[in-house]
Design an enzyme around this catalytic site. Structure first.
Site, short mmCIF file in Angstrom:
data_model
loop_
_atom_site.label_atom_id
_atom_site.label_comp_id
_atom_site.label_asym_id
_atom_site.label_seq_id
_atom_site.Cartn_x
_atom_site.Cartn_y
_atom_site.Cartn_z
N ASP A 62 0.82 -1.20 0.00
CA ASP A 62 0.00 0.00 0.00
C ASP A 62 0.86 1.26 0.00
O ASP A 62 1.80 1.39 0.79
CB ASP A 62 -0.90 -0.02 1.24
CG ASP A 62 -1.78 1.21 1.35
OD1 ASP A 62 -2.69 1.34 0.50
OD2 ASP A 62 -1.57 2.03 2.26
N GLU A 67 1.52 0.04 -4.93
CA GLU A 67 0.72 1.23 -5.21
C GLU A 67 1.66 2.41 -5.05
O GLU A 67 2.18 2.64 -3.96
CB GLU A 67 -0.45 1.35 -4.25
CG GLU A 67 -1.27 2.61 -4.49
CD GLU A 67 -2.20 2.95 -3.34
OE1 GLU A 67 -3.17 3.68 -3.57
OE2 GLU A 67 -1.94 2.49 -2.20
#
Length: 569
Positions: free
Chosen positions: A252, A287
């Site tokens: 993330d 990401e």
């Protein structure tokens, strides 16, 4: 020798370690009995003590008792004692070496809302249906334990410990084993850029874990210049990959993993993870909002490509707020860039953006990019959690979804998208007291200036908000969407994946036709993939070539249409 975090068994018994470099006194409290811990040279403290699996323990750091920051299992909530865990003795049923990344069709799911029960056991029962559609991987949103029962998982404070509302560690092992029996990879979303607001005792145990001079949107940045900090996260990832035979991780917001030591950490992270089980294919996805092209050189397979999503979303909805601003001026032109090069923003000046971002990435293989038309972020970060079908022409959404599945990039489906779900996916949490009120007020204030939303934003702390986010599993209502998914993914497996595996032989050719149509040809050593797309206006009839080998046929009704074919070399 690298110091381990948490409890570990060896020939000498059970040893617990915690990094507390500035503490003056640290003890181990095991089954209520205190044991002195020894300071080691690298700032760790350790103690060996007679223990049995299931024993509760805490660390006492300068007089404060706290759970193990690397706890594998809790006796209760995030404030409760941690539990000693024994060596895993799960009898794995499926020999598994993984799958080629070119075969990936990812299905992002949230365990709590994927099924009515919201458990690993219930999710396991749904996997056969996903595999039957042609999906080849599930990506599970974070499972590291957080405060309360309900939540997305991005506010975890015990990233090694499976959130208990979902089930037991063996439930996760059974899910992975069953997934592998169906040919499904299992990828876990891991958050290494921040901790949640309740129960992050590392702030007390090891203030040096954080760099108070730098901040993320969620608080003080994590200090990756510290070797112990890098080891905390690498050992966490090794635990999930090794103990549960996962096929990979989605990391993330790595754009928030910055500062001294961050680049070294990312390189070391990839090297160590690929070494966990060299016989298995381990896939790493990031990401990263920076649109940087060098991730493959550092051992990562792919990046989430929000650029593709934003171009499609702006074209179908006409929205231009916030981060959609730079994609709202010419979304069809942007889609041409995304289909030809991967990212859209590659460092060039763009309307709606003060500072350019990214660097050229058109030389990268298409499998470097994970594309989507919906994700937990893009749906759930709307005030009312609307899916694309609730915002745009349904026929346009169908065509965009088909484009996602057959284009030569890695497609990711957000749970329910394959069945045309219109149930919202809302933001929800399960805090109490002042923190609950702060979250409630903050969520309302976040959207207060958007007049179209009115004055009411769903209460994120209400159990009803969580219940509204659960999928509807009525297959009769979903039949047409399920058929489209199966048809498109069958074409992908039979005709697109072999081209991807053969390798790209030349850059893509993408041509715009009028205001809302385009054609694209991707060149591979084994042949070409040709695509014709119209997104919202009747355009000149685009005829497929006559030497087509395989065709998916036309999808959609004017003014939305898609046709895809392949040609052998």
């Amino acid at each position: 020798m690298t110091s381990h975090w948490g409890g570990r068994w060896s020939e000498d018994g059970w040893t617990a370690r915690i990094w507390a470099p500035d503490a003056s006194e640290v003890g181990l409290v095991l089954r209520g009995q205190s044991h002195a811990m020894t300071r080691e040279q690298d700032g760790f403290w350790s103690a060996s003590a007679p223990a049995q699996p299931g024993d509760g323990y805490l660390f006492r750091v300068d007089g404060q008792d706290l759970p193990d920051p690397a706890s594998r299992l809790q006796s209760g909530d995030v404030h409760a004692p941690s539990l000693v865990t024994g060596p895993a003795d799960h009898a794995w049923q499926v020999p598994w070496q993984g799958r080629d990344w070119a075969e990936a069709v990812i299905y992002e799911l949230h365990l709590g809302t994927f099924t009515p029960q919201g458990t690993l056991a219930a999710a396991t029962e749904k996997l056969a249906g996903l595999a039957d559609l042609g999906i080849t991987a599930i990506e599970i949103m974070p499972v590291g334990q957080w405060s309360g029962d309900r939540g997305w998982g991005y506010d975890g404070v015990l990233p090694y410990a499976l959130h208990p509302a979902y089930g037991s560690p063996d439930d996760l092992r059974r899910l992975v084993d069953h997934a592998h029996s169906l040919g499904l990879m299992v990828i876990l979303d891991l958050v290494m850029n921040h901790f949640g607001p309740d129960g992050a005792y590392l702030h007390h145990a090891a203030p040096r874990f954080f760099d108070e001079g730098r901040h993320t949107p969620w608080g003080a940045a994590i200090d990756f210049s510290q070797p112990a900090v890098r080891e905390y996260w690498i050992q966490c990832a090794e635990y999930w990959i090794g103990e549960f035979r996962l096929d990979g991780l989605r990391l993330d917001a790595v754009h928030q993993i910055t500062g001294p030591g961050a680049d070294e950490f990312m390189r070391q992270f990839a090297q160590r993870l690929h070494a966990v089980d060299p016989a298995r294919a381990i896939h790493l996805i990031v990401e990263d909002e920076r649109n940087e092209p060098d991730l493959r050189e550092n051992g990562f397979d792919a990046t989430w490509n929000d650029d593709f999503h934003h171009a499609v979303h702006c074209r179908l909805t006409g929205e231009s707020d916030s981060y959609y601003a730079s994609f709202s001026h010419d979304p069809v032109g942007d889609l041409c860039l995304a289909l030809g090069r991967g990212h859209i923003e590659e460092g060039q000046p763009r309307p709606g953006r003060d500072t350019p971002r990214g660097r050229p990435c058109g030389h990268l293989p298409p499998t470097t990019f994970v594309n989507s038309t919906q994700t937990h972020d893009q749906v759930g970060n709307r005030a009312r959690g609307e899916r694309l079908l609730s915002l745009a022409d349904p026929e346009g959404v169908r065509v965009a979804y088909a484009l996602l599945l057959v284009a030569p990039y890695i497609p990711m489906i957000f749970m329910g998208e394959e069945r045309g779900a219109t149930t919202p996916f809302l933001f929800f949490a399960d805090y109490t007291g002042d923190l609950a009120e702060a979250v409630r007020k903050g969520r309302a204030a976040e959207f207060a200036g958007i007049a179209s939303l009115g004055s009411q934003v769903p209460d994120p702390l209400s159990p009803e908000t969580f219940q509204r986010s659960k999928l509807d599993w009525d297959d009769d209502k979903a039949r047409n969407w399920l058929d489209l998914t199966r048809r498109a993914l069958s074409f992908r497996a039979d005709h697109v994946v072999p081209l991807l595996k053969s390798g790209r032989s030349a850059p893509a050719d993408v041509t715009r036709h009028g205001t809302a149509s385009l054609s694209a040809t991707w060149h591979f050593h084994a042949g070409t993939l040709d695509l014709w797309l119209s997104l919202g206006e009747v355009e000149p009839d685009l005829k497929p070539p006559q030497d087509t080998a395989f065709t998916l046929g036309r999808i959609g009704l004017d003014p939305f249409a898609l046709s895809v074919t392949t040609r052998p070399r």
